[in-house]
Scaffold this motif. Structure first.
Motif, PDB file in Angstrom:
ATOM      1  N   ALA A   1       0.824  -1.204   0.000  1.00 55.82           N
ATOM      2  CA  ALA A   1       0.000   0.000   0.000  1.00 55.82           C
ATOM      3  C   ALA A   1       0.859   1.255   0.000  1.00 55.82           C
ATOM      4  CB  ALA A   1      -0.940  -0.005   1.204  1.00 55.82           C
ATOM      5  N   LYS A   2       1.946   1.229   0.752  1.00 57.27           N
ATOM      6  CA  LYS A   2       2.838   2.387   0.793  1.00 57.27           C
ATOM      7  C   LYS A   2       3.456   2.631  -0.584  1.00 57.27           C
ATOM      8  CE  LYS A   2       5.329   3.103   4.445  1.00 57.27           C
ATOM      9  NZ  LYS A   2       6.363   3.017   5.511  1.00 57.27           N
ATOM     10  N   GLN A   3       3.907   1.559  -1.210  1.00 59.00           N
ATOM     11  CA  GLN A   3       4.507   1.720  -2.532  1.00 59.00           C
ATOM     12  C   GLN A   3       3.504   2.240  -3.545  1.00 59.00           C
ATOM     13  OE1 GLN A   3       4.240  -0.930  -5.294  1.00 59.00           O
ATOM     14  NE2 GLN A   3       6.197  -0.742  -6.335  1.00 59.00           N
TER      15      GLN A   3
ATOM     16  N   GLY B   1       1.322   9.298  -5.940  1.00 58.53           N
ATOM     17  CA  GLY B   1       1.424  10.663  -5.449  1.00 58.53           C
ATOM     18  C   GLY B   1       0.268  11.066  -4.556  1.00 58.53           C
ATOM     19  N   LEU B   2      -0.236  10.117  -3.756  1.00 61.43           N
ATOM     20  CA  LEU B   2      -1.412  10.407  -2.928  1.00 61.43           C
ATOM     21  C   LEU B   2      -1.089  11.301  -1.742  1.00 61.43           C
ATOM     22  CD1 LEU B   2      -3.199   6.924  -2.896  1.00 61.43           C
ATOM     23  CD2 LEU B   2      -3.366   8.791  -4.553  1.00 61.43           C
TER      24      LEU B   2
ATOM     25  N   LYS C   1      -4.144   6.378   2.441  1.00 67.04           N
ATOM     26  CA  LYS C   1      -5.025   6.876   1.383  1.00 67.04           C
ATOM     27  C   LYS C   1      -5.181   5.839   0.274  1.00 67.04           C
ATOM     28  CE  LYS C   1      -4.219  11.775   2.325  1.00 67.04           C
ATOM     29  NZ  LYS C   1      -3.660  13.066   1.847  1.00 67.04           N
ATOM     30  N   PHE C   2      -4.106   5.112  -0.039  1.00 67.21           N
ATOM     31  CA  PHE C   2      -4.266   4.047  -1.030  1.00 67.21           C
ATOM     32  C   PHE C   2      -5.214   2.979  -0.498  1.00 67.21           C
ATOM     33  CE2 PHE C   2      -3.229  -0.209  -2.521  1.00 67.21           C
ATOM     34  CZ  PHE C   2      -3.461  -0.050  -3.882  1.00 67.21           C
ATOM     35  N   TYR C   3      -5.051   2.618   0.775  1.00 67.24           N
ATOM     36  CA  TYR C   3      -5.950   1.634   1.382  1.00 67.24           C
ATOM     37  C   TYR C   3      -7.399   2.102   1.275  1.00 67.24           C
ATOM     38  CZ  TYR C   3      -8.508  -0.769   5.087  1.00 67.24           C
ATOM     39  OH  TYR C   3      -9.458  -1.467   5.781  1.00 67.24           O
TER      40      TYR C   3
ATOM     41  N   ILE D   1      -8.428   7.850   6.596  1.00 67.65           N
ATOM     42  CA  ILE D   1      -9.003   6.766   5.798  1.00 67.65           C
ATOM     43  C   ILE D   1     -10.440   7.073   5.396  1.00 67.65           C
ATOM     44  CG2 ILE D   1      -9.756   4.343   5.940  1.00 67.65           C
ATOM     45  CD1 ILE D   1      -7.214   3.811   7.595  1.00 67.65           C
ATOM     46  N   LEU D   2     -11.234   7.582   6.323  1.00 71.15           N
ATOM     47  CA  LEU D   2     -12.652   7.808   6.031  1.00 71.15           C
ATOM     48  C   LEU D   2     -12.895   9.075   5.215  1.00 71.15           C
ATOM     49  CD1 LEU D   2     -14.348   6.769   9.405  1.00 71.15           C
ATOM     50  CD2 LEU D   2     -14.297   5.501   7.255  1.00 71.15           C
TER      51      LEU D   2
END
Length: 816
Positions: A320-322, A328-329, A339-341, A379-380
């Motif tokens: 997820a980090k990668q 570019g989140l 944010k990807f999650y 996240i939300l």
């Protein structure tokens, strides 16, 4: 309840036979979980799982491929893990039960059924009573140690009709009208007796397991499905009913979705599915389609993308980090991961909603760290994700403080630490975190639920089960005071605004990895299990209290107008006192788990990570190197992880200043790319008649990961790169007559060299795909003063015999 079976070959035919046959009568008693406020997590499928979910013990066994100490000779396997050929004098073995307390499963006569022709033998607590073609009877008896361990060996198999489809079945059976009760014989049923031997494909589940599980409204299948550190991407690589076992190491083990759906149907319990982090949209869609067709329509389904993506010990976090950084989140890598999650979760929810045609049976779940409301907000709030989310899940674990627990000298000390407000994860502190989370989730119009929770007494630095403070932890979990801790936790959870609470976990043995089981084994008397008694007492005194909890459809909260203050987020460090490791049993990974290294620029193309600092290594599935797919044709190494050679197996190496090396790999549909970077204080010494006595590189590949003790003369290769003349030779045990068209490039520098190799898959005999496994090792020979070499450095081998023994290689998995 199976409504339809898809076409598609023998695998689906077997699935339909198994599951259609399993549509047994559900007694009314199966439905008293309808108002339960609790769920439970399943366990990993392993040979020492004391929840014993399946009647066929073979389904929990160690895969033949993994049981190397039990295997001898050259062995070939089919795609489902059954051996198809064993060399003369060889054998293939497995453990099918391990360390189970006496009484976990019945002692007595077990029937072993199999297809094919060959010879079976048994060991440890399994002894043969009689044998006939296709059917053995064995006695399982735990013996004097009060513990059950059993092994099975295939000593010979006919390649034209190999031994396969082995089933190990207990004595007795069930009455079809009551699959929750084990019976000894037909006389105990009213004409509907089903013996385990004759109806194993219809019964499937251990009656004792069904009896335990039916108290819970929700079953979280995260562990049973085997998604942890699992790089599965393609639909065809999912777990199969046909597999020799559903057990094994991370990334290998996992029950088929057909079996999980059937268990939910039989228990009339809502399933909670955690989807693999790298799974394709096609995988997600097909999974959802199967559930939509086959899950009892009166049940809801909880859908979650992966598990604990926030947790830095898991490869799903690194993934997820990668991904987040690449997209570019966010400039902060952790925020980018969250944010990807969030983004990927919403994508997954959308697929399920589309498949279920907007039906409100789908409960859309995101999760995070109980002590971080900032993570929750990130996240939300990201791209308005709360609008597409029904529940936010946390894991309220109670233990107090790790340092204070190490100083405990009595069970009373343990409970004092667990309840003292000054400690960050004491009972009052944890409930305070729950209240804060409830306020945040309420502001987003999202339910607060628990994906895991309970006590968390574990000291992961201990080396043995009996090392302090483990024995105190076991005693505390057996103490009646633990029931009081659970009662207060659950009551406080309800009062704070929490809803569904999914306990961790089903019965499991207390060991150095934790005492997480609600019981220690599936048949343990309730009188000996205070946590189990507390859970049952709570759910019976507190029928689920939130709107729609016992109905067929989810009642979704209205989404409020979100203020800027509510959405305000900031980067914050994770709570260093929070348990950021996986609460499982089984050896912890013997390697550090780092993040995926940053992508290399084109200017750095000829170099690897500097040896002055250790590289970030990306391991998956219990120690296999992750080989990523080529990201850019301009740079096949972009985003590739680097792995350091650390083992000296011959001669001596005088530290990194003498010799240090790293390797990287990547792949596409045509080629496997391998790069080895070497720093050598005296490079290019080449005066011997054979290359391995000079400075040289040796690359070992087992293209199908059969990892036998001898080279198979098919796709086990030993490449020796001569740095003096730029040639490559095949070791004498490589396939005879092999003609490999490989390309290589050697770039020298003042203090070393970089060797790049391109190997075509067609020459290796492999059709590559995400999830494919390889045996792999890299060795570097070092000669500083002429004559014979001074030492050898390796990545995985611990002795200098890889040239004749592929079982010494390391493992690698192709990722996406």
């Amino acid at each position: 309840m199976i409504k339809a079976c898809h076409s598609g070959g023998s695998r689906w035919a077997i699935a339909c036979l198994l599951l259609l046959g399993g549509a047994m009568v559900k007694p009314a008693a199966a439905f008293y979980n309808s108002s339960s406020a609790l769920g439970t997590n399943t366990n990993e499928i392993m040979d020492d799982d004391s929840s014993a979910p399946f009647i066929d013990l073979m389904k929990m066994s160690l895969p033949f491929r993994e049981a190397r100490p039990l295997n001898k000779g050259n062995i070939e396997y089919d795609r489902n893990g059954w051996p198809t050929r064993i060399s003369a004098g060889g054998q293939v073995g497995t453990r099918f039960v391990s360390k189970l307390p006496a009484g976990t499963i019945p002692s007595g006569s077990y029937t072993v059924l199999y297809e094919g022709e060959g010879k079976l033998e048994y060991g440890n607590d399994a002894t043969v009573q009689n044998q006939a073609p296709g059917r053995d009877v064995i006695i399982l008896d735990p013996g004097k140690d009060n513990e059950l361990n059993a092994t099975l060996y295939i000593k010979a198999t006919d390649p034209a009709n190999p031994v396969r489809n082995i089933r190990i079945l207990p004595p007795g059976g069930v009455c079809a009208s009551n699959p929750f009760q084990r019976v000894a014989a037909a006389g105990q049923c009213r004409g509907d007796y089903l013996s385990f031997e004759q109806h194993s494909g219809k019964i499937i589940f251990n009656p004792d397991y069904l009896t335990f599980m039916r108290d819970y409204r929700v079953i979280r299948f995260m562990n049973m499905s085997g998604i942890t550190r699992n790089p599965v991407y393609a639909w065809e690589d999912r777990a199969s009913i046909d597999q020799q076992t559903w057990g094994g190491a991370e990334g290998i083990r996992g029950a088929p979705m057909e079996v999980m759906v059937e268990l939910a149907n039989r228990l009339h319990a809502d399933p909670w599915f955690s989807l693999p982090h790298a799974a394709s949209n096609d995988f997600i869609r097909r999974f959802a389609e199967y559930v939509q067709v086959n899950l009892d329509p009166s049940l809801k389904v909880y859908v979650e993308y992966s598990n604990e993506v926030w947790n830095g010990v898991f490869t799903q976090h690194a993934y997820a980090k990668q991904q987040g950084v690449q997209m570019g989140l966010d400039p902060d890598p952790n925020q980018a991961a969250y944010k990807f999650y969030s983004k990927r979760s919403v994508d997954v929810f959308g697929i399920w909603e589309q498949v279920f045609q907007g039906n409100k049976r789908v409960v859309r779940v995101m999760s995070g760290l109980v002590g971080s409301t900032q993570m929750t907000k990130t996240i939300l709030s990201y791209n308005g994700a709360y609008r597409f989310t029904d529940a936010y899940a946390v894991a309220p674990y109670v233990f107090g403080d790790a340092n204070a627990l190490r100083k405990a000298r009595s069970v009373a000390d343990i409970f004092r630490v667990m309840t003292d407000p000054k400690y960050p994860h004491s009972l009052p502190s944890e409930l305070n975190s729950v209240r804060k989370q409830a306020d945040v989730t309420k502001s987003f119009g999202v339910d607060l639920i628990a994906y895991e929770g309970g006590q968390h007494l574990v000291e992961m630095t201990t080396k043995s089960d009996n090392q302090h403070p483990n024995n105190l932890f076991y005693a505390a979990n057996r103490d009646p005071k633990m029931a009081s801790i659970y009662q207060q936790l659950l009551t406080g959870w309800k009062q704070a605004g929490g809803k569904l609470f999914v306990h961790f976990s089903s019965p499991r043995i207390y060991r150095k990895y934790g005492s997480f089981g609600t019981k220690e084994y599936i048949t343990q008397p309730d009188s000996q299990a205070p946590k189990h008694r507390a859970l049952l007492a709570f759910t019976r005194a507190n029928p689920c209290w939130w709107s729609g909890c016992s109905g067929n459809n989810l009642v979704r909260q209205a989404k409020p107008a979100i203020t800027l203050e509510t959405m305000k987020t900031q980067s914050e460090p994770l709570d260093a006192t929070a348990p950021q490791y996986e609460p499982i049993y089984g050896e912890p990974p013997p390697f550090s788990i780092g993040n995926i290294p940053p992508e290399a620029s084109t200017a750095q193309e000829s170099t690897l990570v500097s040896m002055r600092s250790a590289p970030n290594e990306q391991y998956v599935v219990g120690g296999n190197a992750l080989i990523r797919k080529v990201r850019s044709r301009a740079s096949v190494w972009q985003g590739a992880s680097a792995y350091q050679l650390r083992n000296v197996v011959s001669g001596s190496i005088d530290g990194k200043q003498d010799l240090a090396a790293l390797w990287q790999a990547s792949w596409d549909q045509q080629n496997l790319y391998v790069r080895i970077g070497v720093e050598d204080d005296k490079p290019a010494v080449n005066d011997s008649t054979v290359p391995w006595e000079d400075d040289a590189v040796e690359l070992y590949l087992d293209a199908d990961a059969s990892m036998a003790a001898q080279y198979d003369q098919r796709n086990d290769f030993h490449f020796i790169f001569n740095l003096k003349n730029g040639t490559v030779a095949l070791g004498k045990n490589s396939p005879r007559g092999a003609r490999l068209q490989l390309n290589q490039k050697l770039t020298r520098s003042a203090n070393g060299y970089v060797l790049e190799v391109m190997l075509p898959w067609s020459a290796l005999g492999v059709s590559p795909r995400s999830g494919h496994r390889l045996g792999l090792d890299v060795h570097v020979d070092d000669d500083d003063d002429g004559g014979d070499r001074d030492g050898k450095l390796t990545w995985k081998a611990k002795q200098d015999d890889a040239w004749q023994n592929p079982s010494l290689f390391g493992g690698a998995i192709l990722g996406d």
